[in-house]
Motif scaffolding. Sequence first.
Motif, PDB file in Angstrom:
ATOM      1  N   ALA A 100       0.826  -1.206   0.000  1.00 39.74           N
ATOM      2  CA  ALA A 100       0.000   0.000   0.000  1.00 39.74           C
ATOM      3  C   ALA A 100       0.861   1.259   0.000  1.00 39.74           C
ATOM      4  O   ALA A 100       0.510   2.271  -0.622  1.00 39.74           O
ATOM      5  CB  ALA A 100      -0.937  -0.008   1.200  1.00 39.74           C
ATOM      6  N   ALA A 101       1.993   1.212   0.699  1.00 40.55           N
ATOM      7  CA  ALA A 101       2.864   2.379   0.783  1.00 40.55           C
ATOM      8  C   ALA A 101       3.660   2.599  -0.502  1.00 40.55           C
ATOM      9  O   ALA A 101       3.982   3.742  -0.851  1.00 40.55           O
ATOM     10  CB  ALA A 101       3.822   2.227   1.959  1.00 40.55           C
ATOM     11  N   ALA A 102       3.979   1.531  -1.202  1.00 38.58           N
ATOM     12  CA  ALA A 102       4.865   1.636  -2.360  1.00 38.58           C
ATOM     13  C   ALA A 102       4.135   1.838  -3.681  1.00 38.58           C
ATOM     14  O   ALA A 102       4.699   2.424  -4.613  1.00 38.58           O
ATOM     15  CB  ALA A 102       5.730   0.372  -2.459  1.00 38.58           C
ATOM     16  N   ALA A 103       2.909   1.358  -3.788  1.00 42.23           N
ATOM     17  CA  ALA A 103       2.185   1.388  -5.058  1.00 42.23           C
ATOM     18  C   ALA A 103       1.103   2.455  -5.040  1.00 42.23           C
ATOM     19  O   ALA A 103       0.627   2.860  -3.967  1.00 42.23           O
ATOM     20  CB  ALA A 103       1.553   0.022  -5.320  1.00 42.23           C
ATOM     21  N   PRO A 104       0.698   2.945  -6.205  1.00 41.94           N
ATOM     22  CA  PRO A 104      -0.423   3.884  -6.249  1.00 41.94           C
ATOM     23  C   PRO A 104      -1.675   3.253  -5.643  1.00 41.94           C
ATOM     24  O   PRO A 104      -1.868   2.034  -5.714  1.00 41.94           O
ATOM     25  CB  PRO A 104      -0.609   4.142  -7.751  1.00 41.94           C
ATOM     26  CG  PRO A 104       0.709   3.796  -8.372  1.00 41.94           C
ATOM     27  CD  PRO A 104       1.260   2.680  -7.543  1.00 41.94           C
ATOM     28  N   ARG A 105      -2.521   4.062  -5.073  1.00 40.43           N
ATOM     29  CA  ARG A 105      -3.749   3.578  -4.447  1.00 40.43           C
ATOM     30  C   ARG A 105      -4.618   2.884  -5.495  1.00 40.43           C
ATOM     31  O   ARG A 105      -4.913   3.458  -6.548  1.00 40.43           O
ATOM     32  CB  ARG A 105      -4.509   4.743  -3.834  1.00 40.43           C
ATOM     33  CG  ARG A 105      -5.829   4.372  -3.151  1.00 40.43           C
ATOM     34  CD  ARG A 105      -6.448   5.634  -2.565  1.00 40.43           C
ATOM     35  NE  ARG A 105      -7.800   5.434  -2.064  1.00 40.43           N
ATOM     36  CZ  ARG A 105      -8.075   4.987  -0.843  1.00 40.43           C
ATOM     37  NH1 ARG A 105      -7.090   4.694  -0.015  1.00 40.43           N
ATOM     38  NH2 ARG A 105      -9.323   4.843  -0.453  1.00 40.43           N
ATOM     39  N   PRO A 106      -5.050   1.651  -5.248  1.00 37.28           N
ATOM     40  CA  PRO A 106      -5.877   0.958  -6.243  1.00 37.28           C
ATOM     41  C   PRO A 106      -7.304   1.495  -6.237  1.00 37.28           C
ATOM     42  O   PRO A 106      -7.782   2.065  -5.242  1.00 37.28           O
ATOM     43  CB  PRO A 106      -5.835  -0.503  -5.771  1.00 37.28           C
ATOM     44  CG  PRO A 106      -5.613  -0.406  -4.291  1.00 37.28           C
ATOM     45  CD  PRO A 106      -4.745   0.802  -4.079  1.00 37.28           C
ATOM     46  N   ASP A 107      -7.979   1.300  -7.367  1.00 37.22           N
ATOM     47  CA  ASP A 107      -9.394   1.622  -7.468  1.00 37.22           C
ATOM     48  C   ASP A 107     -10.255   0.417  -7.099  1.00 37.22           C
ATOM     49  O   ASP A 107     -11.418   0.571  -6.740  1.00 37.22           O
ATOM     50  CB  ASP A 107      -9.736   2.041  -8.904  1.00 37.22           C
ATOM     51  CG  ASP A 107      -8.868   3.204  -9.367  1.00 37.22           C
ATOM     52  OD1 ASP A 107      -8.967   4.291  -8.766  1.00 37.22           O
ATOM     53  OD2 ASP A 107      -8.069   3.013 -10.313  1.00 37.22           O
ATOM     54  N   LEU A 108      -9.667  -0.756  -7.184  1.00 34.92           N
ATOM     55  CA  LEU A 108     -10.369  -2.000  -6.870  1.00 34.92           C
ATOM     56  C   LEU A 108      -9.384  -2.985  -6.267  1.00 34.92           C
ATOM     57  O   LEU A 108      -8.271  -3.149  -6.779  1.00 34.92           O
ATOM     58  CB  LEU A 108     -10.978  -2.605  -8.145  1.00 34.92           C
ATOM     59  CG  LEU A 108     -11.539  -4.031  -8.047  1.00 34.92           C
ATOM     60  CD1 LEU A 108     -12.744  -4.081  -7.117  1.00 34.92           C
ATOM     61  CD2 LEU A 108     -11.902  -4.555  -9.429  1.00 34.92           C
ATOM     62  N   VAL A 109      -9.780  -3.607  -5.168  1.00 36.15           N
ATOM     63  CA  VAL A 109      -9.015  -4.704  -4.576  1.00 36.15           C
ATOM     64  C   VAL A 109      -9.843  -5.971  -4.698  1.00 36.15           C
ATOM     65  O   VAL A 109     -11.033  -5.992  -4.357  1.00 36.15           O
ATOM     66  CB  VAL A 109      -8.683  -4.430  -3.092  1.00 36.15           C
ATOM     67  CG1 VAL A 109      -8.029  -5.659  -2.457  1.00 36.15           C
ATOM     68  CG2 VAL A 109      -7.764  -3.221  -2.963  1.00 36.15           C
ATOM     69  N   ILE A 110      -9.226  -7.019  -5.206  1.00 36.50           N
ATOM     70  CA  ILE A 110      -9.865  -8.329  -5.311  1.00 36.50           C
ATOM     71  C   ILE A 110      -9.066  -9.292  -4.444  1.00 36.50           C
ATOM     72  O   ILE A 110      -7.847  -9.402  -4.587  1.00 36.50           O
ATOM     73  CB  ILE A 110      -9.894  -8.828  -6.766  1.00 36.50           C
ATOM     74  CG1 ILE A 110     -10.658  -7.844  -7.661  1.00 36.50           C
ATOM     75  CG2 ILE A 110     -10.530 -10.210  -6.853  1.00 36.50           C
ATOM     76  CD1 ILE A 110     -10.612  -8.214  -9.140  1.00 36.50           C
ATOM     77  N   GLY A 111      -9.734  -9.973  -3.536  1.00 30.60           N
ATOM     78  CA  GLY A 111      -9.049 -10.902  -2.643  1.00 30.60           C
ATOM     79  C   GLY A 111      -9.992 -11.987  -2.188  1.00 30.60           C
ATOM     80  O   GLY A 111     -11.125 -12.088  -2.658  1.00 30.60           O
ATOM     81  N   PRO A 112      -9.568 -12.815  -1.249  1.00 30.08           N
ATOM     82  CA  PRO A 112     -10.430 -13.883  -0.741  1.00 30.08           C
ATOM     83  C   PRO A 112     -11.646 -13.313  -0.019  1.00 30.08           C
ATOM     84  O   PRO A 112     -11.633 -12.176   0.461  1.00 30.08           O
ATOM     85  CB  PRO A 112      -9.526 -14.651   0.228  1.00 30.08           C
ATOM     86  CG  PRO A 112      -8.133 -14.216  -0.082  1.00 30.08           C
ATOM     87  CD  PRO A 112      -8.234 -12.828  -0.618  1.00 30.08           C
ATOM     88  N   GLY A 113     -12.692 -14.138   0.092  1.00 25.92           N
ATOM     89  CA  GLY A 113     -13.884 -13.740   0.824  1.00 25.92           C
ATOM     90  C   GLY A 113     -13.741 -14.029   2.308  1.00 25.92           C
ATOM     91  O   GLY A 113     -13.027 -14.949   2.714  1.00 25.92           O
TER      92      GLY A 113
END
Length: 226
Positions: A100-113
């Motif tokens: 989160a600190a190194a990459a641009p802020r995402p518009d969508l996060v997809i992960g486990p439920g």
Amino acid sequence: MLALLPADLGRPLRVLAVGAHPDDVEIGAGGTLLQLVDQRPDTEVDVLVLTGTAERAAEARAAADLFLAGARHTVTVHDLPDGRLPAHWDAVKQVLEDHAAAAPRPDLVIGPGPDDSHQDHRLIAELLPTVFRGVLTLGYEIPKWDGDLGRRPVYVALDPATARRKAELLAASYPSQRGRAWYDDEVFLGLARLRGVECSSSYAEAFSCAKAVLAFAPTTPERPGA
């Protein structure tokens, strides 16, 4: 297609796809990613995997090249212990926070439920909304022996060609998994067909979503006497 996402950002759409293990992302959201990069080819996708041997990491990179062909993408595979992530809570949280600190802020996060029966999946699902606050976060599902599939509020409709392509790429990308009893086209297409029935589509992928905010453009107040 993913109407919750803004249609025009004036820049590429940024997606973060997180998996506990190599192949989690593609099993849970491979069709969604295929259609997303087809319809919005300037999408930028970061794939972040928490566990994986060297062999499995190579498979994850090969899978991303196929599922995300034509789109800018990165793949990072960490070597935390498979099946033991809850015992390494601090390390998992640090990996997510470092990204989160190194990459641009995402518009969508997809992960486990969050209702996934696998302990590694559940931990990541718990931490993602705390690290990426205010970002639309969708939780995918993975079929397994435990029988933890339930109701889902969000669906991404898939056309038949995309559903079949997903199954084909899963088989091609992860040869190490072919011996597993549940890892075959019938399982992947069967679940997608069932989810399609639930949303009046041929096929679909289904997701959990703890919170979604719909932002409308502000209107200019009418002046008195106008």
